[in-house]
Write a protein that holds these residues in place. Structure first.
Motif, short mmCIF file in Angstrom:
data_model
loop_
_atom_site.label_atom_id
_atom_site.label_comp_id
_atom_site.label_asym_id
_atom_site.label_seq_id
_atom_site.Cartn_x
_atom_site.Cartn_y
_atom_site.Cartn_z
N ILE A 1 0.81 -1.22 0.00
CA ILE A 1 0.00 0.00 0.00
C ILE A 1 0.84 1.27 0.00
O ILE A 1 0.30 2.38 -0.06
N SER A 2 2.17 1.13 0.03
CA SER A 2 3.03 2.32 0.08
C SER A 2 3.36 2.84 -1.32
O SER A 2 4.12 3.80 -1.45
N ARG A 3 2.79 2.22 -2.35
CA ARG A 3 3.06 2.66 -3.73
C ARG A 3 1.87 2.30 -4.62
O ARG A 3 1.05 1.44 -4.26
N PRO A 4 1.78 2.92 -5.80
CA PRO A 4 0.68 2.57 -6.71
C PRO A 4 0.94 1.25 -7.41
O PRO A 4 2.09 0.78 -7.50
N LEU A 5 -0.11 0.63 -7.90
CA LEU A 5 0.01 -0.60 -8.68
C LEU A 5 0.68 -0.31 -10.02
O LEU A 5 0.46 0.74 -10.62
N THR A 6 1.47 -1.26 -10.48
CA THR A 6 2.01 -1.16 -11.84
C THR A 6 0.95 -1.68 -12.80
O THR A 6 0.03 -2.41 -12.40
N PRO A 7 1.03 -1.33 -14.10
CA PRO A 7 0.07 -1.86 -15.08
C PRO A 7 0.00 -3.38 -15.07
O PRO A 7 -1.09 -3.96 -15.20
N ALA A 8 1.14 -4.04 -14.91
CA ALA A 8 1.15 -5.50 -14.90
C ALA A 8 0.42 -6.05 -13.67
O ALA A 8 -0.34 -7.02 -13.76
N GLU A 9 0.63 -5.42 -12.53
CA GLU A 9 -0.04 -5.86 -11.30
C GLU A 9 -1.54 -5.64 -11.39
O GLU A 9 -2.34 -6.49 -10.98
N ARG A 10 -1.92 -4.51 -11.95
CA ARG A 10 -3.35 -4.22 -12.11
C ARG A 10 -4.00 -5.26 -13.02
O ARG A 10 -5.13 -5.70 -12.77
N ALA A 11 -3.29 -5.65 -14.08
CA ALA A 11 -3.82 -6.64 -15.01
C ALA A 11 -4.02 -7.99 -14.31
O ALA A 11 -5.00 -8.70 -14.56
N ILE A 12 -3.08 -8.35 -13.43
CA ILE A 12 -3.20 -9.61 -12.68
C ILE A 12 -4.43 -9.59 -11.78
O ILE A 12 -5.22 -10.54 -11.75
N LEU A 13 -4.60 -8.50 -11.05
CA LEU A 13 -5.74 -8.38 -10.14
C LEU A 13 -7.06 -8.34 -10.90
O LEU A 13 -8.06 -8.92 -10.47
N GLN A 14 -7.06 -7.64 -12.06
CA GLN A 14 -8.27 -7.60 -12.86
C GLN A 14 -8.64 -8.99 -13.36
O GLN A 14 -9.82 -9.36 -13.41
N GLY A 15 -7.62 -9.78 -13.69
CA GLY A 15 -7.88 -11.16 -14.12
C GLY A 15 -8.51 -11.98 -13.01
O GLY A 15 -9.42 -12.79 -13.26
N GLN A 16 -8.05 -11.78 -11.78
CA GLN A 16 -8.62 -12.52 -10.65
C GLN A 16 -10.08 -12.12 -10.41
O GLN A 16 -10.94 -12.97 -10.16
N VAL A 17 -10.35 -10.83 -10.51
CA VAL A 17 -11.72 -10.35 -10.31
C VAL A 17 -12.62 -10.85 -11.44
O VAL A 17 -13.77 -11.25 -11.21
#
Length: 595
Positions: free
Chosen positions: A452-468
């Motif tokens: 939580i000390s930094r923003p998500l990277t595009p790759a990380e956001r894509a991973i989380l979006q895939g899980q959702v």
């Protein structure tokens, strides 16, 4: 040195005195609990009595066993605390009790959801079929209380009182401005055009999609509200709409003029009227019994179908509150505890059917899936019927969709088939507000995913979006299987959209509109039972166990509920921010507050 010993001695005396006081308090609590438990004796009801209904505390699904209230601690009034289960049972009991001549519905600032009010209203309508009277009185008629009271044979209002008929409004509290000031960004990953649970964190007003769905379900609930009053009072529904729209009823005299009440009277006049109705001399006291006291009254005239001596049982399983992993508590649905309960009932040969009473806005999508699985397995062994309360949406609908049949009230809030996750980015808060910075060493590219000390990277956001996305696919699949629809169709009515029970019936998300009793009768019919006993689950914790578990937290919550009343919802909304972070959620947009 002499001064030192003085301080030591004073400290020791203080410790001893404090310990003595704590021991005294504990023994007092134990003695009080034992006295309270032994004090629940049968209540005698005099002939020509009335049943007094007044509600001055939030109405929960079950009468809570809260030792703080039961003992009248902290200034809390135990006489006010009664759940929907006992309210309905007592109205039903009064219907056939020869000593009860009628019901007096006294002014109440009704703190209950729409469907809960509907359950009580239906019970009162059933009571009237006995030929007994219902009289209602208030100095102030809120819309909620008037809707309930409109079934009465006679309605009265104080000549200088207040009558509210102004229409419904739905309010959402938005927190984005607060988060911006703190330097906190809510990073949202979701599926569902209408999944508005995250909007308070990222917007300052409703999105167009959310405004569309709120307008639709609020309109449906308001139409039902006006329809109920119209039928009870014999007033055209369009006329009622116009009265509210132009605020035509501002004073008690207006309510009388437009026939929403039958008279302007003071309380003493109502009491005298009740005495006449019960053949009581005006000089004598009116015989009455409060609805919470009536719980302990026996009439000897029990429902023939509900045979307390029968070996056949219908399990009434309460699933109330946010859905979480673990055991949960009396305010939440713990997936582990509820799963154990369902497994136990599935293996119990005496239990012939299960009624799952769902009153939940959802919560953890994983915990919802765990419970859904147990409902599905139970259905393979015996009938499972769902009865929806005020809200059975998102995760609340997830755990319901596998049932053999689903009952909802017309004004139940349901649907909201969607998934979201929230991950805070607190970099600015730490860096600019606190002057704190972070650095790390990691063994893999994604070892600090979710930091939580930094923003998500595009790759990380894509991973989380895939899980959702995967979670949403599973959600729509299990709903499609449970409701015998195509997954494509469920997606078309899903996308996080909220529906009322009346709307849900039309699109196939529920099977019937009805109350708890209708669900029980359906379960008995499916199980081919003529006689049965209803047993409630999960078992409520004893007062001793409650005192031992999170005692200070229970004191805080009990006092907050007592002091804040309906405004406690706003406190809950802010407090829930902690629970939705990082874990995928299937839940409603916090609390839906309708005024």
């Amino acid at each position: 040195m002499k001064q030192f010993f003085k301080f030591v001695l004073a400290t020791m005396v203080g410790i001893i005195l404090t310990s003595a006081v704590m021991v005294f308090i504990v023994f007092a609590l134990i003695a009080g609990i034992m006295a309270s438990a032994s004090g629940e004796k049968d209540v005698h009801v005099d002939a020509n009595s009335i049943l007094l209904l007044e509600f001055k505390a939030p109405i929960e699904e079950r009468t809570p066993k809260n030792p703080l209230i039961d003992l009248g601690l902290l200034g809390l009034d135990k006489e006010k605390n009664i759940g929907l289960d006992d309210i309905l049972a007592n109205i039903k009991k009064a219907k056939t009790d020869d000593n009860i001549k009628g019901i007096f519905l006294n002014e109440s600032y009704l703190m209950s959801g729409q469907a809960t009010t509907e359950e009580i209203r239906n019970a009162l309508l059933d009571f009237k079929r006995s030929g007994k009277f219902i009289v209602a009185y208030a100095e102030i008629y809120t819309q909620a209380f008037y809707y309930l009271a409109s079934v009465a044979d006679k309605l009265y209002i104080n000549p200088n009182g207040y009558f509210d008929l102004s229409g419904f409004s739905s309010e959402t509290v938005f927190l984005k401005g607060t988060l911006d000031k703190l330097g906190i960004e809510a990073q949202i990953i979701k599926v569902g055009t209408y999944k508005s649970a995250v909007e308070p964190l990222i917007l300052t007003e409703m999105s167009d999609a959310n405004r569309k769905q709120v307008t639709a379900y609020l309109g449906s609930m308001y139409d039902h509200f006006l329809g109920g009053i119209s039928k009870s009072r014999g007033i055209n529904k369009d006329s009622l709409f116009n009265y509210a729209n132009r605020l035509a009823i501002r004073y008690p005299a207006d309510a009388l003029k437009y026939k929403l009440v039958d008279g302007l009277k003071y309380k003493d006049e109502i009491i005298n009227d009740l005495k006449k109705r019960t053949d009581t001399d005006l000089k004598d006291d009116l015989n009455s019994v409060a609805v919470n006291e009536y719980t302990h009254a026996t009439t000897g005239d029990e429902d023939e179908a509900e045979d307390s001596g029968s070996r056949n049982r219908i399990a009434m399983v309460y699933a109330t509150g946010d859905i979480t992993s673990g055991d949960g508590d009396d305010q939440t649905i713990g997936s582990e505890k509820l799963s154990k309960t369902l497994r136990k009932l599935r293996l119990d040969n005496k239990v012939k059917a299960v009624v799952l009473r769902v009153n939940s806005p959802g919560g953890s999508s994983l915990a919802s899936d765990v419970i859904w699985r147990e409902v599905l397995l139970t259905k393979k062994e015996k009938p499972v019927i769902v009865s929806m309360g005020d809200v059975a949406a998102s995760g609340g609908y997830y755990i319901a969709c596998a049932a053999d049949s689903i009952f909802a009230q017309p004004n139940t809030i349901t649907g909201s088939i969607g998934i979201f996750a929230v991950l805070p980015n607190m970099q600015k808060f730490f860096n600019e507000k606190l002057g704190v910075t972070f650095d790390n060493v990691k063994t893999g590219e994604y070892a600090d995913l979710g930091d939580i000390s930094r923003p998500l990277t595009p790759a990380e956001r894509a991973i989380l979006q895939g899980q959702v996305n995967t979670g949403y696919n599973v959600f729509t699949k299990v709903v499609a299987e449970g409701r015998r629809k195509t997954q494509q169709y469920i997606d078309s009515i899903g996308q996080g959209r909220v529906w009322t029970g009346e709307q849900a019936l039309k699109i196939g998300l529920v099977d019937r509109l009805g109350n708890i009793n209708d669900a029980v009768k359906s379960a008995a019919k499916m199980a081919k039972l003529n006689n049965y006993k209803i047993v409630n689950y999960p078992e409520q914790e004893s007062a001793f166990k409650q005192l031992g578990a999170n005692f200070s937290a229970k004191i805080k919550n009990t006092m907050l509920k007592s002091e804040l009343g309906e405004n406690y919802l706003y406190y809950e909304q802010v407090n829930k921010l902690k629970s939705i972070m990082r874990v995928p959620q299937a839940r409603l947009p916090f609390n839906v507050v309708i005024k």
